[in-house]
Design an enzyme around this catalytic site. Sequence first.
Site, mmCIF file in Angstrom:
data_model
loop_
_atom_site.group_PDB
_atom_site.id
_atom_site.type_symbol
_atom_site.label_atom_id
_atom_site.label_comp_id
_atom_site.label_asym_id
_atom_site.label_seq_id
_atom_site.Cartn_x
_atom_site.Cartn_y
_atom_site.Cartn_z
ATOM 1 N N ARG A 76 6.809 -2.151 -3.432
ATOM 2 C CA ARG A 76 6.159 -2.629 -2.212
ATOM 3 C C ARG A 76 5.180 -3.766 -2.491
ATOM 4 N NH1 ARG A 76 4.815 1.351 2.211
ATOM 5 N NH2 ARG A 76 6.601 2.736 2.391
ATOM 6 N N TRP A 136 -2.846 -3.105 -1.624
ATOM 7 C CA TRP A 136 -2.621 -4.537 -1.443
ATOM 8 C C TRP A 136 -3.819 -5.048 -0.667
ATOM 9 C CZ3 TRP A 136 -1.604 -8.106 2.579
ATOM 10 C CH2 TRP A 136 -1.009 -9.305 2.168
ATOM 11 N N CYS A 175 0.817 -1.219 0.000
ATOM 12 C CA CYS A 175 0.000 0.000 0.000
ATOM 13 C C CYS A 175 0.848 1.265 0.000
ATOM 14 C CB CYS A 175 -0.967 0.029 1.165
ATOM 15 S SG CYS A 175 -2.255 -1.222 1.100
ATOM 16 N N LYS A 195 12.635 -18.763 0.079
ATOM 17 C CA LYS A 195 12.872 -18.128 -1.216
ATOM 18 C C LYS A 195 12.217 -18.920 -2.346
ATOM 19 C CE LYS A 195 14.798 -14.525 -0.028
ATOM 20 N NZ LYS A 195 13.817 -14.578 1.044
ATOM 21 N N LYS A 202 6.268 -6.111 -0.407
ATOM 22 C CA LYS A 202 7.641 -5.900 0.051
ATOM 23 C C LYS A 202 7.688 -5.403 1.490
ATOM 24 C CE LYS A 202 12.108 -5.568 -0.374
ATOM 25 N NZ LYS A 202 12.920 -6.798 -0.386
ATOM 26 N N GLU A 233 8.397 -18.546 -2.183
ATOM 27 C CA GLU A 233 7.956 -17.173 -2.447
ATOM 28 C C GLU A 233 7.836 -16.876 -3.927
ATOM 29 O OE1 GLU A 233 9.329 -13.877 0.783
ATOM 30 O OE2 GLU A 233 10.964 -14.931 -0.204
ATOM 31 N N HIS A 286 11.931 -38.233 12.271
ATOM 32 C CA HIS A 286 10.797 -37.932 13.135
ATOM 33 C C HIS A 286 9.583 -37.435 12.353
ATOM 34 C CE1 HIS A 286 13.134 -38.583 16.757
ATOM 35 N NE2 HIS A 286 14.114 -37.870 16.218
ATOM 36 N N GLU A 318 15.652 -20.296 5.167
ATOM 37 C CA GLU A 318 15.650 -19.165 4.236
ATOM 38 C C GLU A 318 15.609 -19.649 2.793
ATOM 39 O OE1 GLU A 318 16.000 -15.249 2.572
ATOM 40 O OE2 GLU A 318 15.080 -16.139 4.343
ATOM 41 N N ASN A 368 -3.816 3.610 4.152
ATOM 42 C CA ASN A 368 -2.998 2.432 4.447
ATOM 43 C C ASN A 368 -3.334 1.973 5.855
ATOM 44 O OD1 ASN A 368 -1.733 2.844 2.007
ATOM 45 N ND2 ASN A 368 0.224 3.456 2.872
ATOM 46 N N GLY A 369 -3.360 0.662 6.081
ATOM 47 C CA GLY A 369 -3.609 0.158 7.416
ATOM 48 C C GLY A 369 -4.881 -0.661 7.479
#
Length: 621
Positions: free
Chosen positions: A27, A74, A2, A498, A616, A501, A517, A494, A108-109
Amino acid sequence: MCGIVGAVSQRNIVPVLIEGLKRLEYRGYDSCGVAVHQGGGLKRARSTSRVAELLSLTAEDGIAAGTGIAHTRWATHGAPAVHNAHPHFSTGPGSVADAPGRIALVHNGIIENHDELRAELKARGYVFTSQTDTEVIAHLIDHHYDGDLLEAVQQALPRLKGAYAVAVFCRDEPQRVVAAREGSPLVLGVGEDGTEHFVASDALALAGVTDRIVYLEEGDVVDLQPGRYWISHLSAERGRYEPVEREVRVVQAHSGAVELGPYRHYMQKEIFEQPVAIANTLDAVNAISPEIFGDGAYRVFKDVDKVLILACGTSYYAGLTAKYWLESIAKIPTSIEIASEYRYRDSVPNARTLVVTISQSGETADTLAALKHARSLGMLHTLTVCNVATSAMVRECAHAFITRAGAEIGVASTKAFTTQLVGLFLLTLALAQTRGQLSPEQEADYLKALRHLPVAVQAVLALEPQVMAWSEEFARKENALFLGRGLHYPIALEGALKLKEISYIHAEAYPAGELKHGPLALVTAEMPVVTVAPNDALLEKLKSNMQEVRARGGQLFVFADADTHIESEAGVHVIRMPEHYGALSPILHVVPLQLLAYHTACARGTDVDKPRNLAKSVTVE
């Protein structure tokens, strides 16, 4: 996530608004729009395409004016659709649903009590045309409007529960924009000649327009008119808005760093910028000292007996890595919390805790809220590792280490992550030194290794052709496992993040010892298993875990240090890392995982820099 841009000027401001939105595209967003005061009324254009499409719409519709607001959305409340896109107009009692009212607003929010307000406003005759929580703000301001937009905004805001940054203008007051923030970032841009002023959710949006920036604080409201502006702040003690002064800073928010250059995607560019980003981050570090983190850090580091790390997403994995460093090198107990969960559980506070936040943008809503919660529990020693020196996180923390990764446009973080690790390693050494756990010889060795990091990362980047060959195989899969042990388990996490994503392949990471396990049940010839294999104390254990995978027909893809004696064979694919790097090995081993995710996504044809459903900068909870 946003973006807001708004302006009042004597010139046509639409090109400035559109250019500002373009600068905020990194973003992430799924719709965009612009509204202006034109011809005595409100006029807007909205699109679920890119900002370039919005530019075409404004040209086709002849939208041009000196007062306007613009937004990239967004989706949270309501699907990505034109009727849910900002700006929103008020439609008061008796209005026709598709006719513009007198209030235009972007937000925004998240407004948590929007259902309650919606019911109240519907009862008053207001017509809702979207599923958003934002529309209630426009109607609420309209309800309070009696000839003065600032007063209407100031009366409406106390009714809102949640987080917001808003910019609003009124049909009846040309050349006036009122903006406010509470829990979501917003800046004021002071025009160079004083005849125009701007608001934006990020100073980057105003690059090239003005470098005179005021960072609005929680509870601030700003009234913009050509040639002047006023800032007021809600006084909790008096229950009313009172005039305040805020510092005007000169901020060089140049956009040159976001040019794509010869690279195919920003993510690829940012992966290859890591040697320079690491070198820049280390540039001013000539010796290990607590003062790297700000004046007075030595006294704080002497006083603390515990570290609490708060972070989200990729930054959380950086914190997990730092926990290993802090406990093994600095010998200080360390806990790490997912910021979005931390403030919603009962915890045991310790006033002698160093609270460390990690954030690329410095505006991550969950991490900011967790930081405030920690402070409310009496933990006042705060420090952030952040990439934006002017961010809310830096302003909220007593101490800071600013990474120098430069602008990161790709949603999937790469150079921000590795520079965060550098900052956290420096923090480890500074705490170790303060606690008497770092000898001069060890300090010299660690500094030498840090100085060599850019060259070492450059050597890893040379492995790209081999990684590309693997990516063709991965592109045909829908699932993958990542394994690591000890210090490299967070790096496996990580790597899995990636891949999921940007390629949309389901990927999970496990400590390799956990295979038996549960995860081993998933291993078949169709399940690639990526293994991070440094030559450390856990290597032989890791080799046994790899044999468990091979015995079930699994396909191993191993990033191995040169001296691990792991050889390629049927079902075992090996890429050799240039050198073993001891405690700093995670910084090297994450780079080929970034490349693997990137080239797999390219092979699958996904939108690498703007993966679906992701943003982002996560500025809402």
